[in-house]
Design a protein around this motif. Structure first.
Motif, PDB file in Angstrom:
ATOM      1  N   LYS A 259      -4.260   3.484  -4.711  1.00 52.75           N
ATOM      2  CA  LYS A 259      -2.817   3.346  -4.890  1.00 52.75           C
ATOM      3  C   LYS A 259      -2.331   4.197  -6.069  1.00 52.75           C
ATOM      4  O   LYS A 259      -1.506   3.760  -6.881  1.00 52.75           O
TER       5      LYS A 259
ATOM      6  N   ASN B  18      -4.873   7.014  -1.716  1.00 48.65           N
ATOM      7  CA  ASN B  18      -4.259   5.822  -1.135  1.00 48.65           C
ATOM      8  C   ASN B  18      -5.100   4.566  -1.380  1.00 48.65           C
ATOM      9  O   ASN B  18      -4.546   3.477  -1.560  1.00 48.65           O
TER      10      ASN B  18
ATOM     11  N   THR C 216       0.830  -1.198   0.000  1.00 49.13           N
ATOM     12  CA  THR C 216       0.000   0.000   0.000  1.00 49.13           C
ATOM     13  C   THR C 216       0.872   1.259   0.000  1.00 49.13           C
ATOM     14  O   THR C 216       1.897   1.329   0.657  1.00 49.13           O
TER      15      THR C 216
ATOM     16  N   SER D  32       0.083   4.101   1.252  1.00 50.47           N
ATOM     17  CA  SER D  32      -0.134   4.946   2.433  1.00 50.47           C
ATOM     18  C   SER D  32       1.058   4.910   3.383  1.00 50.47           C
ATOM     19  O   SER D  32       1.153   5.738   4.282  1.00 50.47           O
TER      20      SER D  32
END
Length: 124
Positions: free
Chosen positions: A77, A74, A28, A30
């Motif tokens: 992505k 996020n 991810t 984030s």
């Protein structure tokens, strides 16, 4: 680890607009600070914009401030770079990069993962 894939670069006339996208594969995004860099022919790699993990901080270089807008999603992505009022000086290969730092940096050594780049060419 994360893999980054840029798209959206093309030939555009001066004064026009382009939107670059960078999609992350794997982990991810984030977890990462994200940045856009560019390299013009015969010149060094240049910081363009950077965005913190939660989008609370977005930093631009002086040369693109007010013309470029960086955003991240996020959940998808994805990070984008909206480029307006393009000039020939914006011609370069644009790279998406990800770093594990907690703050936005303007130096390339703070970014650990890089995409392959996408060519932006602005004609007069």
């Amino acid at each position: 680890q994360v893999q980054l894939v840029e798209s959206g670069g093309e030939l555009v006339q001066a004064g026009g607009s382009l939107r670059l996208s960078c999609v992350a594969e794997g982990r991810t995004i984030s977890d990462y600070v994200l940045g856009w860099f560019r390299q013009a022919p015969g010149k060094e790699l240049e910081f363009v914009a950077g965005i913190s993990r939660t989008s609370s901080t977005i930093q631009y270089s002086d040369s693109v401030e007010g013309r470029f807008t960086m955003r991240r999603d996020n959940a998808k992505k994805t990070v984008t770079l909206q480029m307006n009022s393009l000039s020939r000086e914006d011609t370069a290969v644009y790279y998406c990069a990800a770093g594990v730092s907690s703050v936005v940096h303007t130096t390339q050594r703070q970014y650990h993962y890089w995409g392959q780049g996408t060519q932006v060419t602005v004609s007069s």
